[in-house]
Design a protein around this motif. Structure first.
Motif, PDB file in Angstrom:
ATOM      1  N   ASP A   1      -1.583   6.679   7.007  1.00  0.00           N
ATOM      2  CA  ASP A   1      -0.232   6.671   7.552  1.00  0.00           C
ATOM      3  C   ASP A   1      -0.337   7.108   9.005  1.00  0.00           C
ATOM      4  O   ASP A   1      -1.071   8.052   9.329  1.00  0.00           O
ATOM      5  CB  ASP A   1       0.661   7.628   6.754  1.00  0.00           C
ATOM      6  CG  ASP A   1       2.068   7.682   7.327  1.00  0.00           C
ATOM      7  OD1 ASP A   1       2.615   6.617   7.643  1.00  0.00           O
ATOM      8  OD2 ASP A   1       2.615   8.794   7.481  1.00  0.00           O
ATOM      9  N   PHE A   2       0.364   6.399   9.879  1.00  0.00           N
ATOM     10  CA  PHE A   2       0.325   6.796  11.276  1.00  0.00           C
ATOM     11  C   PHE A   2       1.730   6.738  11.870  1.00  0.00           C
ATOM     12  O   PHE A   2       2.573   5.944  11.435  1.00  0.00           O
ATOM     13  CB  PHE A   2      -0.638   5.920  12.094  1.00  0.00           C
ATOM     14  CG  PHE A   2      -0.294   4.456  12.090  1.00  0.00           C
ATOM     15  CD1 PHE A   2       0.538   3.920  13.065  1.00  0.00           C
ATOM     16  CD2 PHE A   2      -0.804   3.612  11.124  1.00  0.00           C
ATOM     17  CE1 PHE A   2       0.850   2.577  13.075  1.00  0.00           C
ATOM     18  CE2 PHE A   2      -0.500   2.265  11.128  1.00  0.00           C
ATOM     19  CZ  PHE A   2       0.331   1.739  12.095  1.00  0.00           C
ATOM     20  N   HIS A   3       1.948   7.587  12.841  1.00  0.00           N
ATOM     21  CA  HIS A   3       3.253   7.655  13.496  1.00  0.00           C
ATOM     22  C   HIS A   3       3.030   8.183  14.907  1.00  0.00           C
ATOM     23  O   HIS A   3       2.162   9.029  15.151  1.00  0.00           O
ATOM     24  CB  HIS A   3       4.194   8.581  12.720  1.00  0.00           C
ATOM     25  CG  HIS A   3       5.549   8.688  13.349  1.00  0.00           C
ATOM     26  ND1 HIS A   3       5.856   9.628  14.301  1.00  0.00           N
ATOM     27  CD2 HIS A   3       6.679   7.956  13.167  1.00  0.00           C
ATOM     28  CE1 HIS A   3       7.119   9.476  14.679  1.00  0.00           C
ATOM     29  NE2 HIS A   3       7.627   8.472  13.997  1.00  0.00           N
ATOM     30  N   GLN A   4       3.812   7.656  15.821  1.00  0.00           N
ATOM     31  CA  GLN A   4       3.692   8.095  17.211  1.00  0.00           C
ATOM     32  C   GLN A   4       5.067   8.194  17.826  1.00  0.00           C
ATOM     33  O   GLN A   4       5.885   7.278  17.711  1.00  0.00           O
ATOM     34  CB  GLN A   4       2.828   7.108  18.003  1.00  0.00           C
ATOM     35  CG  GLN A   4       2.643   7.499  19.472  1.00  0.00           C
ATOM     36  CD  GLN A   4       1.628   6.621  20.178  1.00  0.00           C
ATOM     37  OE1 GLN A   4       0.480   6.530  19.756  1.00  0.00           O
ATOM     38  NE2 GLN A   4       2.054   5.963  21.250  1.00  0.00           N
TER      39      GLN A   4
ATOM     40  N   PHE B   1      -2.290  10.766  12.583  1.00  0.00           N
ATOM     41  CA  PHE B   1      -2.931   9.804  11.704  1.00  0.00           C
ATOM     42  C   PHE B   1      -3.329  10.538  10.437  1.00  0.00           C
ATOM     43  O   PHE B   1      -4.122  11.483  10.471  1.00  0.00           O
ATOM     44  CB  PHE B   1      -4.160   9.187  12.370  1.00  0.00           C
ATOM     45  CG  PHE B   1      -4.890   8.195  11.501  1.00  0.00           C
ATOM     46  CD1 PHE B   1      -4.476   6.870  11.459  1.00  0.00           C
ATOM     47  CD2 PHE B   1      -5.960   8.588  10.711  1.00  0.00           C
ATOM     48  CE1 PHE B   1      -5.137   5.953  10.655  1.00  0.00           C
ATOM     49  CE2 PHE B   1      -6.620   7.680   9.906  1.00  0.00           C
ATOM     50  CZ  PHE B   1      -6.206   6.360   9.878  1.00  0.00           C
ATOM     51  N   ASP B   2      -2.758  10.106   9.317  1.00  0.00           N
ATOM     52  CA  ASP B   2      -3.016  10.757   8.031  1.00  0.00           C
ATOM     53  C   ASP B   2      -4.010   9.927   7.237  1.00  0.00           C
ATOM     54  O   ASP B   2      -3.793   8.735   7.008  1.00  0.00           O
ATOM     55  CB  ASP B   2      -1.728  10.904   7.225  1.00  0.00           C
ATOM     56  CG  ASP B   2      -0.750  11.868   7.882  1.00  0.00           C
ATOM     57  OD1 ASP B   2      -1.177  12.578   8.810  1.00  0.00           O
ATOM     58  OD2 ASP B   2       0.424  11.905   7.481  1.00  0.00           O
ATOM     59  N   ASP B   3      -5.088  10.551   6.809  1.00  0.00           N
ATOM     60  CA  ASP B   3      -6.075   9.934   5.931  1.00  0.00           C
ATOM     61  C   ASP B   3      -5.931  10.579   4.560  1.00  0.00           C
ATOM     62  O   ASP B   3      -6.426  11.688   4.323  1.00  0.00           O
ATOM     63  CB  ASP B   3      -7.481  10.145   6.492  1.00  0.00           C
ATOM     64  CG  ASP B   3      -8.552   9.431   5.674  1.00  0.00           C
ATOM     65  OD1 ASP B   3      -8.237   8.984   4.555  1.00  0.00           O
ATOM     66  OD2 ASP B   3      -9.691   9.328   6.145  1.00  0.00           O
ATOM     67  N   ALA B   4      -5.232   9.874   3.670  1.00  0.00           N
ATOM     68  CA  ALA B   4      -4.948  10.459   2.362  1.00  0.00           C
ATOM     69  C   ALA B   4      -6.199  10.593   1.519  1.00  0.00           C
ATOM     70  O   ALA B   4      -6.262  11.458   0.632  1.00  0.00           O
ATOM     71  CB  ALA B   4      -3.906   9.611   1.630  1.00  0.00           C
ATOM     72  N   MET B   5      -7.199   9.741   1.734  1.00  0.00           N
ATOM     73  CA  MET B   5      -8.437   9.848   0.975  1.00  0.00           C
ATOM     74  C   MET B   5      -9.128  11.188   1.250  1.00  0.00           C
ATOM     75  O   MET B   5      -9.597  11.866   0.337  1.00  0.00           O
ATOM     76  CB  MET B   5      -9.378   8.699   1.329  1.00  0.00           C
ATOM     77  CG  MET B   5      -9.013   7.376   0.674  1.00  0.00           C
ATOM     78  SD  MET B   5      -9.324   7.402  -1.097  1.00  0.00           S
ATOM     79  CE  MET B   5      -9.197   5.658  -1.457  1.00  0.00           C
ATOM     80  N   GLN B   6      -9.208  11.552   2.533  1.00  0.00           N
ATOM     81  CA  GLN B   6      -9.837  12.807   2.904  1.00  0.00           C
ATOM     82  C   GLN B   6      -8.846  13.966   2.937  1.00  0.00           C
ATOM     83  O   GLN B   6      -9.237  15.115   3.112  1.00  0.00           O
ATOM     84  CB  GLN B   6     -10.493  12.687   4.286  1.00  0.00           C
ATOM     85  CG  GLN B   6     -11.589  11.654   4.360  1.00  0.00           C
ATOM     86  CD  GLN B   6     -12.349  11.725   5.667  1.00  0.00           C
ATOM     87  OE1 GLN B   6     -13.100  12.665   5.906  1.00  0.00           O
ATOM     88  NE2 GLN B   6     -12.147  10.729   6.506  1.00  0.00           N
ATOM     89  N   GLN B   7      -7.569  13.639   2.763  1.00  0.00           N
ATOM     90  CA  GLN B   7      -6.503  14.641   2.796  1.00  0.00           C
ATOM     91  C   GLN B   7      -6.543  15.435   4.106  1.00  0.00           C
ATOM     92  O   GLN B   7      -6.488  16.669   4.121  1.00  0.00           O
ATOM     93  CB  GLN B   7      -6.599  15.577   1.591  1.00  0.00           C
ATOM     94  CG  GLN B   7      -6.350  14.875   0.263  1.00  0.00           C
ATOM     95  CD  GLN B   7      -6.270  15.821  -0.917  1.00  0.00           C
ATOM     96  OE1 GLN B   7      -6.576  17.008  -0.808  1.00  0.00           O
ATOM     97  NE2 GLN B   7      -5.857  15.300  -2.055  1.00  0.00           N
TER      98      GLN B   7
END
Length: 824
Positions: free
Chosen positions: A696-699, A720-726
């Motif tokens: 998920d990303f947001h700017q 920038f959210d990396d849900a796999m690596q939390q």
């Protein structure tokens, strides 16, 4: 006395009347007052509602007085002036990592949807493999070796027999060995492939001609072989017969070993019987003058008999070891062998009828009885060799064949009776596998697989990797302490839109109590000259590691500057000036295309950065996945349309060889593609990608304006959210704009970059590397072609006339034989 008495009564009645009238008058006045008051209240309410409606309508996005419209108009106007004016920029970017979610939150123990899908798939695959027990009759190892575990006592010299022949102890006169029969590239394997190909081609020819004749008979039931259309199809079959015979003769298939010659002879007999039968049923003087609905089946009986005859060939292929090893069960082999016997009995019946002088025209009932016997024979075979409860009454008429054939197919390959069918949900097995995975998650790494069964993914390795990827709070703290807290990216730039030129200096700096590092990369983009220059001093060590042969020497790069320039033809066919102008306008149009609610005025009274740059107001523009996709879509479309207009107005530029034509075609294709979607579709696509992938990303972009409405700075806050690596990586960038250069420690390096005319031709350097790669590829292809020539002509050919060549050929042959043996 009477008068005076009447007068008294009248006075007595008058008082109540007067009181009643007065009360009525008072009531009337009161009602009038009430109506008047209600009207006044309704009028006030209507005025208030109208006022509220006017206020509300002023907020709609099509109203110039709407705050979001004003914010958008203010920013786009400032951006138009900003992008067209010369400016210096100074940007600094900092980074920080953080864990996603609350350790005690609702999602703390849950996996992402993608991780759950991967783990479930892996678990289900491993469970399926663990519980898999092959039901095939025999493996290839068991067929070649008496002891499949030690692979001792080779059986490769035993005769290569079909399943039914092996069971009945029958051996062809000129059989081959098991070892030769299973090698695809052996003499037997090659001739078998040629025979199968010739039979398949001839069968396709017969089927096609039969289909055309069927249509002719349906259109004209009394048609005969005297008609030219029928003659044409019979000639087509005759031509295919000649081609088949020629192929058999050229490849010497009738003298082939094993089953080849018998298979070829059998199919030739099928084809001859079909041709003979068609000529009988369509003879001009036939007894059945018209093949209408009731009698058409007797015409079709010719192809039905041919089809059974051809089925023998299909059965034979299924009974050969190269076909059934490692895949066909013994029950299925028994079924195929029994059906083959029914077909052979049927074919013998056809041959007997012909030998007795019978014909499809005069003796159609006898041919029909022969076919009906075949169908009933197959019924018995299915009953005895399948697990289905199948025991139908024998048929006695050709009209029953179609229904019975469908029932036989269902019994052999389908569910049988409709009542036996139990629909299963496609989701239920996966949900069961998911529950099993969650239950056995701790034991997954201990999953043991049967000996000899190799899973697609061993054990729970993927699930373990996904769990291992998760970043702990301690790891996040370490990343910040040793990496992000000490790292900053600084960007100095000078943009000159009128000259279509941008000069930049990127500096990645790392400062910690124990180490200091700084890497600078100056870059110059000159769109007027279609040129890019870079100071590659920092990249030279990397180039030397990756491709030391092509790494430029220090003497070749006195100023460590490398230039890349488009060739003249590309400079005209893909003009960088057009792309630059289109990109500038595309960015501005992209902001105009964004919805007004993405432009928000914010309070900067306590904003330290705003005070430093002298800003009086700020407007925030949010970019999520949807907005980013839409924004990029507008730019892509604008560039594509601009290039298309350039191509249409300069056709002569693209008439210079294949390269120009390819560029023109690519630009035309881009324009066609751009007409097939909306920019919002790209926004939706980005949302889908974001939804499927665990990210998920947001700017958020904050544009700062001074009192004159000029952009003086910008602040970027992205995540920038990396849900796999939390883990979440946040970026904070602050960019300052000025008409004059900034005072900065890197300003001298920035100013002095690209100050000399001497430069290294990077385009020629890349061209040399590319050309060398092409030559290597060409040399490899030539070497492979030599090997193919050797394989074709052998070691005795003049290709290896010398002693060394012969020795090399012997070594190559030995290596090839060893490789073949290892594969077999």
């Amino acid at each position: 006395m009477k008068i005076s008495q009447s007068s008294g009564r009248f006075k007595t009645l008058l008082k109540p009347c007067v009181l009643f009238v007065g009360a009525a008058m008072l009531a009337a006045c009161q009602n009038t007052s009430t109506i008047s008051g209600s009207h006044t209240a309704n009028l006030a309410q209507a005025n208030l509602a109208s006022s509220h409606a006017a206020d509300a309508r002023a907020l709609f996005s099509d109203q110039a007085s709407s705050p979001i419209v004003r914010n958008k108009a203010m920013l786009t106007e400032a951006l138009a002036a900003h992008l067209s004016s010369e400016r210096h920029t100074l940007g600094t970017y900092h980074y920080k990592a953080a864990n996603i979610g609350n350790p005690d939150g609702i999602d703390a123990s849950a996996d992402t949807l993608l991780a759950s899908a991967i783990k479930t798939y892996e678990h289900k695959t491993n469970q399926d493999i663990q519980g898999y027990e092959p039901d095939y009759y025999r493996s290839s190892v068991d067929y070649i070796y008496a002891d499949s575990d030690s692979m001792d006592d080779s059986l490769s010299e035993l005769p290569y027999l079909r399943y039914d022949d092996e069971q009945l102890g029958r051996t062809p006169d000129s059989t081959v060995t098991r070892g030769e029969g299973l090698v695809f590239e052996s003499d037997y394997g090659t001739k078998r492939s040629l025979a199968n190909s010739a039979i398949s081609s001839f069968h396709s020819c017969i089927a096609s001609a039969s289909y055309e004749i069927d249509n002719l008979v349906r259109d004209e039931p009394n048609i005969s072989t005297s008609k030219q259309a029928v003659k044409d199809q019979l000639k087509a079959i005759s031509d295919c017969q000649k081609e088949f015979n020629q192929s058999v003769e050229d490849e010497d298939l009738l003298s082939g070993s094993g089953y080849i010659s018998s298979d070829v002879a059998h199919f030739r007999g099928c084809a001859l019987n079909f041709d003979k039968g068609v000529r009988q049923v369509l003879a001009p003087n036939r007894q059945t003058k018209s093949y209408d609905d009731d009698s058409y089946v007797y015409y079709d009986l010719v192809y039905m008999d041919y089809f059974v005859c051809n089925e023998v060939d299909n059965f034979n292929r299924g009974l050969e070891p190269w076909s059934y090893l490692n895949q066909t069960s013994e029950q299925d082999l028994k079924l195929i062998a029994a059906r083959k016997e029914c077909a052979l009995t049927h074919q013998a019946g056809v041959q007997e009828l012909f030998a007795r002088g019978k014909s499809y025209d005069k003796n159609k009932e006898e041919f029909a009885d022969n076919y009906i016997s075949y169908v009933n024979c197959v019924d018995g075979v299915i009953k005895d060799n399948t697990d289905k409860e199948y025991d139908p009454e024998p048929i006695s008429d050709l009209s029953e064949v179609a229904v019975r054939a469908s029932e036989q197919y269902s019994a052999m390959y389908g569910y049988g009776d409709y009542d036996d069918y139990e629909p299963q949900s496609g989701i239920s097995p996966w949900f069961d596998a998911y529950k099993s995975m969650k239950t056995a998650q701790k034991e997954e790494s201990e999953l043991r697989l049967p000996t000899g069964q190799i899973p697609n993914i061993f054990g729970g390795i993927l699930g373990s990797m996904l769990n291992h990827m998760k970043v702990s709070p301690e790891q996040v703290l370490a990343q910040n302490l040793y990496r992000y807290d000490n790292t900053a990216l600084t960007v100095l730039s000078h943009h000159r839109p009128q000259q279509r030129q941008s000069k930049m200096l990127y500096s990645m700096d790392y400062y910690s109590p124990t180490a200091e590092q700084s890497i600078q990369l100056p870059v110059l983009l000159d769109f007027e000259q279609s040129k890019a220059k870079a100071d590659v001093a920092a990249l030279l060590p990397v180039i030397a590691i990756l491709t030391p042969k092509h790494a430029p020497l220090p003497s070749e790069l006195p100023d460590q500057e490398m230039a890349f320039t488009l060739p003249n033809d590309l400079h005209n066919q893909l003009p960088m000036t057009v792309i630059y102008d289109a990109t500038q306008k595309g960015v501005l149009n992209a902001f105009n295309e964004l919805d007004g609610d993405q432009f928000t005025a914010i309070d900067i009274s306590d904003d330290k950065f705003a005070k430093e740059i002298g800003a009086s107001r700020a407007i925030k523009v949010d970019f999520d996945a949807y907005g980013t996709g839409q924004f990029m879509g507008v730019i892509i479309k604008h560039i594509g349309n601009t290039l298309k207009s350039y191509v249409d107005s300069h056709p002569e530029v693209y008439e210079q060889g294949d390269k120009g034509d390819n560029i023109k075609r690519a630009i035309d294709d881009l324009a066609i593609i751009n007409d097939g979607y909306h920019t919002r579709d790209l926004g939706g696509l980005m949302q889908i990608i974001e939804g499927i992938l665990p990210m998920d990303f947001h700017q958020a972009n904050y544009f700062y304006l001074n009192r004159q409405g000029k952009i003086v700075g910008m602040q970027v806050i992205g995540r920038f959210d990396d849900a796999m690596q939390q883990i979440r990586v946040e970026t904070v960038g602050q960019v300052r704009y000025s008409n004059t250069p900034f005072k900065h420690p890197l300003n001298d390096k920035f100013t002095n970059s690209f100050s000399t005319a001497e430069e290294f031709d990077g385009a020629a350097w890349l061209s040399d590397i590319t050309q060398e790669a092409k030559l290597k590829k060409q040399a490899l292809e030539e070497r492979l072609s030599y090997e193919e020539l050797y394989d074709e002509y052998g070691e005795d050919d003049d290709l290896y006339g010398d002693v060394d060549g012969a020795a090399a050929a012997d070594e190559a042959a030995a290596a090839a034989a060893a490789a073949q043996y290892s594969q077999d």
